[in-house]
Design an enzyme around this catalytic site. Sequence first.
Site, PDB file in Angstrom:
ATOM      1  N   PRO A  95       1.244  -1.753   0.202  1.00 41.29           N
ATOM      2  CA  PRO A  95       0.616   0.190   0.036  1.00 41.29           C
ATOM      3  C   PRO A  95       1.065   1.091   0.396  1.00 41.29           C
ATOM      4  O   PRO A  95       2.200   1.301   0.631  1.00 41.29           O
ATOM      5  CB  PRO A  95      -0.534   0.151   1.218  1.00 41.29           C
ATOM      6  CG  PRO A  95      -1.009  -1.536   1.556  1.00 41.29           C
ATOM      7  CD  PRO A  95       0.421  -2.086   1.227  1.00 41.29           C
ATOM      8  N   CYS A  96       0.651   2.062  -0.814  1.00 39.98           N
ATOM      9  CA  CYS A  96       1.386   3.438  -1.107  1.00 39.98           C
ATOM     10  C   CYS A  96       0.764   4.310   0.503  1.00 39.98           C
ATOM     11  O   CYS A  96       1.263   5.502   0.509  1.00 39.98           O
ATOM     12  CB  CYS A  96       1.386   3.770  -2.417  1.00 39.98           C
ATOM     13  SG  CYS A  96       0.158   4.823  -3.133  1.00 39.98           S
TER      14      CYS A  96
END
Length: 449
Positions: free
Chosen positions: A148-149
Amino acid sequence: MGKFLANHLQATSRRGGGTRKKKEKASGVRKEETQCKKFEDLKQKLKCLVKAAKGTKPEKRHLVNAKLRLCSDCAGMGADLVALRLLGLSRRVKPVCWSEIDSSKISLYKAVAKACGIKLEGTHKPQSVFHRNHEDSPASDIYVAGYPCPAFSSLGHGRGIVDEAGRGLVGLSALQYVCHHRPSLCILENVTGVLHKKNRPYRRVLEKVFQGLNYDLHMKVLNTQDYGIPQSRRRLYMVAIREDQKVKRFKWPEKRNLSVNALKQFLDRGTSGTEILDLSKHTRAKGVSEADLWEKACVLDVGSSAKFQCGRTGRTPCLTRARLQQRPIGFYVPRLKRRLLISEALRLQGYPDQLLQPLLDATDQSESKVGAALGDGMSVNVLSAVLGTALASVGVNAKNKPWMEVVSAKDVRQEANRQSLSCVATCAENGCPAKQVRANFVDGDSHGP
């Protein structure tokens, strides 16, 4: 608690004293303290796992002709499966383990696997990496993860390891799987914010784990537009290759030059609209006029604030989750006087057109869900290029091929027999050596697409 984290918490406690209520500030600090403690616990756990792994020999496999066991964390909509399909390896790939918590993405991943002709039967059920029993999970040869960014992105407030939702710790938790099973090849992807100095503790843990497990680690920022697709999307790729499995030195894939008119090939030019927008805010780029934006092929981010509204011709801005799930989509094509289509967004992320309908069917025709997954995912063209060179370094040679319809091995054999018998009959009429014709056909075509 580390000195860096202690300083971070001290600075956080002083931040915004006059703008937030004391209770909210105290609650936020407590949540950050909790995440910091979790980070320290994970760090110590990984340190112990690396130390224990040094006393054992990992499984060594000759991968030249073997089945390639695949583990995908934060699997999204299966960019790794499509990349392997385009490399001509779909029949050799055997997914053994994958993680995903978004129900829409789980449906999309299954739809992509089916379209690629890759069976998911027998794999562990998708689940969160925080709840997975890493030691009991099946071993793999290839490990691919797009963590996840938002925790490292400016659009997601860039909280890093103290992200309140715990997204900054997903990657470190998933590394426990790597410590237990030591895949031959690991490919990780995230936003370039991971390289920021405030995320140095996170990055150091990653580096120490791979170095401690005797991996050859490479990091580089790659842009989608440098590999055949006109989308400006910069992402950090990390490639780790186990030293005892390496047969030759890893090299990053070579860049491909794009023509000035490349974007036209990705747009449905026969579909135009009547929407007229004010483009004056998009002319801040040097040498770009409003007339250029109307006349030349370009895609504009009209859903962002004025700070990010900067038009460039011949390339699209980064296709983000926030814009692609908006209705209407937050990207505008001035020349065609309409918004970007989901089919075009799919192409600009490297997915073939044949996947559009299976993806829509998997989400009850929800373009918003497909768009959200596209914005979160990896660009297939970049991943395919990186996978190709990384696999070559462990002895697996693969080349990019055009997408073809998936045909089962049984159908291929039946078609080969049918056509070869037809050839035999034709040759019998013409006096040709039938045995030789049949052998040539079967040898040349029995492998299928």
